[in-house]
Design a protein around this motif. Structure first.
Motif, mmCIF file in Angstrom:
data_model
loop_
_atom_site.group_PDB
_atom_site.id
_atom_site.type_symbol
_atom_site.label_atom_id
_atom_site.label_comp_id
_atom_site.label_asym_id
_atom_site.label_seq_id
_atom_site.Cartn_x
_atom_site.Cartn_y
_atom_site.Cartn_z
ATOM 1 N N ALA A 284 0.625 -0.969 -0.028
ATOM 2 C CA ALA A 284 -0.093 0.097 0.023
ATOM 3 C C ALA A 284 0.925 1.384 0.153
ATOM 4 O O ALA A 284 0.539 2.293 -0.635
ATOM 5 C CB ALA A 284 -1.061 -0.011 0.988
ATOM 6 N N VAL A 285 1.894 1.233 0.702
ATOM 7 C CA VAL A 285 2.899 2.218 0.834
ATOM 8 C C VAL A 285 3.571 2.459 -0.588
ATOM 9 O O VAL A 285 3.741 3.715 -1.101
ATOM 10 C CB VAL A 285 3.977 2.260 2.025
ATOM 11 N N PHE A 286 4.074 1.385 -1.084
ATOM 12 C CA PHE A 286 4.718 1.529 -2.459
ATOM 13 C C PHE A 286 3.895 2.026 -3.434
ATOM 14 O O PHE A 286 4.031 2.956 -4.188
ATOM 15 C CB PHE A 286 4.878 0.101 -2.770
ATOM 16 N N LEU A 287 2.555 1.539 -3.579
ATOM 17 C CA LEU A 287 1.465 1.922 -4.343
ATOM 18 C C LEU A 287 1.287 3.540 -4.224
ATOM 19 O O LEU A 287 1.200 4.108 -5.196
ATOM 20 C CB LEU A 287 -0.043 1.402 -3.950
ATOM 21 N N ALA A 288 1.066 3.993 -2.946
ATOM 22 C CA ALA A 288 0.925 5.598 -2.804
ATOM 23 C C ALA A 288 2.175 6.480 -3.363
ATOM 24 O O ALA A 288 1.873 7.487 -3.549
ATOM 25 C CB ALA A 288 0.631 5.853 -1.332
ATOM 26 N N LEU A 289 3.438 5.890 -3.182
ATOM 27 C CA LEU A 289 4.559 6.499 -3.613
ATOM 28 C C LEU A 289 5.282 6.277 -4.779
ATOM 29 O O LEU A 289 6.188 6.942 -5.169
ATOM 30 C CB LEU A 289 5.680 6.415 -2.247
ATOM 31 N N ALA A 290 4.853 5.234 -5.427
ATOM 32 C CA ALA A 290 5.573 4.873 -6.755
ATOM 33 C C ALA A 290 5.540 5.994 -7.656
ATOM 34 O O ALA A 290 6.721 6.413 -8.126
ATOM 35 C CB ALA A 290 5.067 3.833 -7.387
ATOM 36 N N ILE A 291 4.430 6.557 -7.870
ATOM 37 C CA ILE A 291 4.520 7.781 -8.942
ATOM 38 C C ILE A 291 5.377 8.997 -8.369
ATOM 39 O O ILE A 291 6.164 9.808 -8.898
ATOM 40 C CB ILE A 291 3.241 8.045 -9.162
ATOM 41 N N PRO A 292 4.940 9.444 -7.196
ATOM 42 C CA PRO A 292 5.787 10.560 -6.562
ATOM 43 C C PRO A 292 7.184 10.555 -6.446
ATOM 44 O O PRO A 292 7.841 11.549 -6.790
ATOM 45 C CB PRO A 292 4.784 10.813 -5.015
ATOM 46 N N LEU A 293 7.654 9.337 -6.016
ATOM 47 C CA LEU A 293 9.105 9.498 -6.105
ATOM 48 C C LEU A 293 9.657 9.023 -7.280
ATOM 49 O O LEU A 293 10.843 9.377 -7.583
ATOM 50 C CB LEU A 293 9.454 7.941 -5.036
ATOM 51 N N VAL A 335 5.916 1.045 6.312
ATOM 52 C CA VAL A 335 6.074 2.211 5.804
ATOM 53 C C VAL A 335 7.623 2.309 5.247
ATOM 54 O O VAL A 335 7.720 2.800 3.908
ATOM 55 C CB VAL A 335 5.688 3.320 6.666
ATOM 56 N N LEU A 336 8.628 2.052 6.043
ATOM 57 C CA LEU A 336 9.940 2.269 5.773
ATOM 58 C C LEU A 336 10.363 1.389 4.458
ATOM 59 O O LEU A 336 10.887 1.523 3.419
ATOM 60 C CB LEU A 336 10.770 1.899 6.684
ATOM 61 N N LEU A 337 9.762 0.109 4.469
ATOM 62 C CA LEU A 337 9.812 -0.964 3.387
ATOM 63 C C LEU A 337 9.178 -0.638 2.173
ATOM 64 O O LEU A 337 9.780 -0.637 1.236
ATOM 65 C CB LEU A 337 9.366 -2.460 4.009
ATOM 66 N N GLY A 338 8.133 -0.081 2.372
ATOM 67 C CA GLY A 338 7.227 0.655 1.251
ATOM 68 C C GLY A 338 8.068 1.678 0.469
ATOM 69 O O GLY A 338 8.096 1.768 -0.640
ATOM 70 N N ILE A 339 8.843 2.661 1.249
ATOM 71 C CA ILE A 339 9.335 3.688 0.799
ATOM 72 C C ILE A 339 10.668 3.166 0.049
ATOM 73 O O ILE A 339 10.897 3.562 -0.971
ATOM 74 C CB ILE A 339 9.990 4.639 1.773
ATOM 75 N N PHE A 340 11.223 2.183 0.655
ATOM 76 C CA PHE A 340 12.670 1.712 -0.108
ATOM 77 C C PHE A 340 12.173 1.032 -1.556
ATOM 78 O O PHE A 340 12.909 1.341 -2.342
ATOM 79 C CB PHE A 340 12.997 0.470 0.765
ATOM 80 N N TYR A 341 11.177 0.286 -1.646
ATOM 81 C CA TYR A 341 10.776 -0.302 -3.001
ATOM 82 C C TYR A 341 10.285 0.871 -3.790
ATOM 83 O O TYR A 341 10.735 0.989 -5.136
ATOM 84 C CB TYR A 341 9.672 -1.183 -2.767
ATOM 85 N N ALA A 342 9.473 1.773 -3.397
ATOM 86 C CA ALA A 342 9.184 3.163 -4.279
ATOM 87 C C ALA A 342 10.272 3.693 -4.799
ATOM 88 O O ALA A 342 10.325 4.370 -5.997
ATOM 89 C CB ALA A 342 8.141 3.911 -3.321
ATOM 90 N N ALA A 343 11.444 3.712 -4.071
ATOM 91 C CA ALA A 343 12.327 4.807 -4.584
ATOM 92 C C ALA A 343 13.507 3.898 -5.224
ATOM 93 O O ALA A 343 14.515 4.761 -5.639
ATOM 94 C CB ALA A 343 13.146 5.110 -3.058
ATOM 95 N N THR A 344 13.472 2.742 -5.246
ATOM 96 C CA THR A 344 14.577 1.833 -5.918
ATOM 97 C C THR A 344 14.148 0.908 -6.959
ATOM 98 O O THR A 344 14.862 0.997 -8.053
ATOM 99 C CB THR A 344 15.296 1.134 -4.976
ATOM 100 N N ASP A 345 12.872 0.469 -7.069
ATOM 101 C CA ASP A 345 12.658 -0.473 -8.046
ATOM 102 C C ASP A 345 12.587 0.279 -9.511
ATOM 103 O O ASP A 345 13.227 -0.075 -10.071
ATOM 104 C CB ASP A 345 11.138 -1.267 -7.676
ATOM 105 N N GLY A 346 11.652 1.105 -9.853
ATOM 106 C CA GLY A 346 11.369 1.682 -11.083
ATOM 107 C C GLY A 346 12.763 2.630 -11.336
ATOM 108 O O GLY A 346 12.997 2.623 -12.541
#
Length: 424
Positions: A284-293, A335-346
């Motif tokens: 859910a955190v990844f979903l929320a932050l993927a585009i913004p990050l 939350v921290l794990l979701g931020i990590f994936y959103a900031a690194t994957d794509g």
């Protein structure tokens, strides 16, 4: 922290050109690829969410056995990623290479219904991950070709957002099944197979191919030639070599999600039926932050966001290791794990795609993904042994300290590199 690996958007990390007035537009092909990934991730993540409990609780395997299987889950397909990317570049049919990978993963879902021991599960998980390894680079090459250059990381964010919707729905579905049927692992596997088949059908019917990636060749030629061999000297000169070294080091210090969730469950002792919800929280955190990050990476610098994401992972390790209990500590880790994936994957894929020439596009992306997958496979297997030897708390603290050193060393590892002049 100043990281100086540049990309083709001009300046450091794409800052200059991202400030132009080019408006962002959704690309239909990227959206359809996101839908394919959505269904596929419902399939894969519903299984991944119950796998730790299924292996250690239902089948009674040890944490070391789980570490080996989680390592396979992380990187079994890594060795085929470069080959699949190279073949996609050579054949000029990325859609059909990706389709073969998605089809193999769907077949593995069927085999999972009949696998009940360590070795049969090893073969099934390996086949599934090989399918993932085959499909990833050609799919991401299609995204790169269809994306606006000024908003590349943001386009990857759109895809990853849809991908993560599926990654969140999968564990929710698994949790609902286990609440209704406490030992309903077979039901989870059947539902997983159904969603995998839908994903394959969506790719076959609705995603167009781009023969030879002909619209993006540097010369403008509409004829595809053989994909050239990537040599280390070329990679190093373009900056991709430094990126691969850095990503590989970070991957060696990336603990599998399942271990973090098992540590949280061990400390908080919540009901096992709620275990899949941990995956939902992260996604859910990844979903929320993927585009913004992704947008932040295009404007501020992709390498900066990539490295900063590992600081979030470091904080997650420390929070999971400290003697905190309750919903706040669990939510903080998710939350921290979701931020990590959103900031690194794509973001990593966007970086790699800008450091190779057009005829090497899928190969370069596959190289980056291979390095990450192999290093994470080694990390998962090694962390299982470390957990068994010293316990979860000491293991997480040790890996966290090493990750902190890697983050500090990353500016030197990345250095100052010049991107390849790739498609405009």
């Amino acid at each position: 922290m100043y990281i100086s690996v540049s990309d083709r958007n001009g300046g450091q990390g794409g800052t200059e050109q991202a400030r132009t007035a080019v408006p962002f537009r959704f690309a239909p092909t990227i959206v359809w690829l996101g839908v394919v990934s959505l269904f596929t991730d419902v399939s894969s993540e519903s299984v991944a969410a119950v796998l730790p409990l299924y292996l250690t609780g239902y089948l009674g395997l040890s944490v070391i056995a789980f570490g080996v299987l989680d390592g396979i889950n992380q990187g079994a397909g890594s060795l085929v990623r470069i080959a699949a990317g190279w073949y996609s570049d050579r054949a000029g049919r990325p859609k059909y290479v990706a389709l073969a990978g998605y089809g193999l993963s769907a077949t593995a879902r069927l085999a999972l219904l009949f696998a009940g021991g360590f070795w049969s599960l090893t073969g099934t998980i390996t086949a599934d991950r090989i399918g993932k390894g085959i499909r990833t680079a050609p799919r991401d090459a299609l995204i790169t070709v269809n994306a606006q250059p000024e908003h590349l990381a943001r386009h990857f964010g759109v895809h990853r957002m849809l991908d993560t919707v599926g990654a969140a729905l999968g564990p929710l579905l698994a949790a609902a099944i286990l609440l209704l049927i406490p030992s309903g692992y077979s039901t989870v596997f059947v539902v997983s197979l159904a969603f995998a088949v839908i994903g394959v059908a969506a790719l076959a019917l609705f995603v167009p191919d781009l023969p030879a990636l002909k619209l993006r060749t540097a010369s403008g030629s509409r004829k595809a030639g053989p994909a050239p061999i990537i040599r280390w000297r070329t990679l190093h000169r373009s900056g991709l070599g430094r990126l691969l070294i850095t990503a590989g080091l970070f991957g060696l210090l990336t603990v599998g999600d399942g271990f973090i969730y098992l540590a949280l469950q061990d400390r908080n002792a919540f009901e096992l039926q709620w275990f899949p919800m941990l995956y939902v929280g992260t996604n859910a955190v990844f979903l929320a932050l993927a585009i913004p990050l992704g947008r932040l990476a295009d404007r501020w610098g992709r390498t900066k966001v990539f490295v900063a994401g590992h600081l979030a992972l470091l904080a997650c390790y420390l929070l999971a290791a400290l003697p905190f209990t309750g919903a706040g500590a669990v939510a903080g880790c998710l939350v921290l794990l979701g931020i990590f994936y959103a900031a690194t994957d794509g973001v990593l894929t966007a970086l790699a795609s800008q450091l190779v020439s057009p005829e090497r596009l899928a190969t370069g992306i596959g190289a980056a993904q291979t390095v990450v997958a192999v290093s994470r496979m080694v990390a998962s297997a090694g962390f299982g042994v470390l957990w068994f030897a010293v316990g979860p708390t000491a293991a997480l603290i040790l890996v966290g300290c090493l990750l902190a050193l890697a983050v500090l060393a990353s500016p030197l590892l990345l250095g100052r590199a010049k991107a390849a002049k790739v498609h405009a």
